[in-house]
Design an enzyme around this catalytic site. Structure first.
Site, PDB file in Angstrom:
ATOM      1  N   PRO A   2       0.811  -1.212   0.000  1.00  0.00           N
ATOM      2  CA  PRO A   2       0.000   0.000   0.000  1.00  0.00           C
ATOM      3  C   PRO A   2       0.846   1.264   0.000  1.00  0.00           C
ATOM      4  O   PRO A   2       1.643   1.476   0.913  1.00  0.00           O
ATOM      5  CB  PRO A   2      -0.789  -0.105   1.314  1.00  0.00           C
ATOM      6  CG  PRO A   2      -0.390  -1.391   1.949  1.00  0.00           C
ATOM      7  CD  PRO A   2       0.810  -1.897   1.269  1.00  0.00           C
ATOM      8  N   GLU A   3       0.703   2.048  -1.028  1.00  0.00           N
ATOM      9  CA  GLU A   3       1.317   3.367  -1.037  1.00  0.00           C
ATOM     10  C   GLU A   3       0.162   4.360  -1.045  1.00  0.00           C
ATOM     11  O   GLU A   3      -0.980   3.970  -0.871  1.00  0.00           O
ATOM     12  CB  GLU A   3       2.259   3.517  -2.233  1.00  0.00           C
ATOM     13  CG  GLU A   3       3.361   2.470  -2.167  1.00  0.00           C
ATOM     14  CD  GLU A   3       4.562   2.766  -3.058  1.00  0.00           C
ATOM     15  OE1 GLU A   3       4.756   3.924  -3.430  1.00  0.00           O
ATOM     16  OE2 GLU A   3       5.299   1.823  -3.374  1.00  0.00           O
TER      17      GLU A   3
END
Length: 270
Positions: A2-3
DNA sequence: TAATTTGCCTGATAGC
DNA sequence: TGCTATCAGGCAAATT
């Protein structure tokens, strides 16, 4: 992994069902990065007033206090109208009268912590030093250039540090630097206005594009079973040895600050 | 087995 | 010499 785009996609998917929901219980699985910081039963009865985001942190604002969530490197959130029994890696459930928000995080680098308002010491420590939001107007080339002066570390490391601009993780840092034609090892302070302007534009493009298509699906990122599709547009990340899509030169992989880094030696000259 | 991943923390160092 | 900002390395957990 997850960015920022993945976290924002997650936020958008959970905000509607959660607004106004009343907490009926909290289930804790195996310990995450930090303790919750409040007795779970103390949350029962509180209502969700907003679901916000700062960098890669999600903030669930309650009518008193709130919950700060981070997905770490393997976390994902799902909203269930009627949640099934938790699996082995489901380490946190926020049960409400509308449904259940569930954190699935095999590697448990994620975190859920209670914050008692904006002045909460733990929240200030985590959020206080964060840089500007890359998709907001405050992120602009002149101040970006000023912030990079005096940073002798490689530009990619400075991007990852998150104190200049938030949300640019390992994947998007490599991708943005490729699009800007800048070698990841270049000291940040050596970048002139022209290259900083190119990098600024590249960061916005790559993050906005990833957001538009629902985030990357690398490893196990998904929200309620829906994959993002950004992985189809990667130019350098994970492509070591493969030909550059622009010039055909083999993509090079190096370690920079303990992280894998990819670049095209021809398109990203010293 | 060693490698992989994120972000905080620690201890070291550069620069004023 | 002392202070602050910055930087490099280490760590956690689980999977491959």
């Amino acid at each position: 992994m997850p960015e920022l785009p993945e976290v924002e996609v997650t936020r958008r998917r959970i905000v509607a069902p959660m607004l106004g929901a009343r907490i009926t219980g909290v289930r804790l699985g195996a310990p995450l990065r930090w303790p919750l910081g409040i007795e779970p039963t103390a949350l029962v009865g509180r209502r969700v007033q907003q679901v916000g985001r700062r960098g890669k942190y999600l903030l669930i604002e309650l009518d008193h206090g709130g919950l700060l969530l981070h997905l770490g490197m393997s976390g994902s959130l799902a909203w269930w109208d009627d949640a099934p029994p938790p699996g082995r890696h489901d380490h946190f459930d926020l049960c409400t009268d509308r449904g259940t928000l569930r954190l699935h995080d095999p590697r448990r680098f994620g975190a859920v912590l209670y914050v008692d308002g904006a002045e909460d010491a733990r929240a200030r420590k985590l959020l206080g030093a964060l840089g500007v939001e890359p998709l907001e107007p405050a992120f602009e080339p002149v101040s970006f250039h000023a912030a990079l002066r005096g940073r002798r570390a490689p530009i990619k490391s400075v991007l990852l540090a998150g104190d200049v601009v938030v949300g640019v993780g390992n994947i998007y840092a490599s991708e943005a630097l490729f699009r800007a034609g800048i070698r990841p090892t270049t000291p940040a302070s050596r970048l002139g206005r022209t290259r900083v302007a190119r990098l600024h534009a590249a960061i916005r493009e790559v993050l906005q594009r990833a957001l538009d298509v629902g985030g990357s699906t690398l490893r196990d990122f998904r929200v309620n079973g829906q994959d993002g599709h950004f992985q189809l547009e990667l130019w350098v990340y994970g492509r070591a040895g493969e030909p550059c899509r622009v010039c055909g030169t083999p993509i090079r992989a190096i370690r920079l600050g303990q992280r894998s880094t990819f670049y095209c030696p021809r398109c990203q000259p010293r």
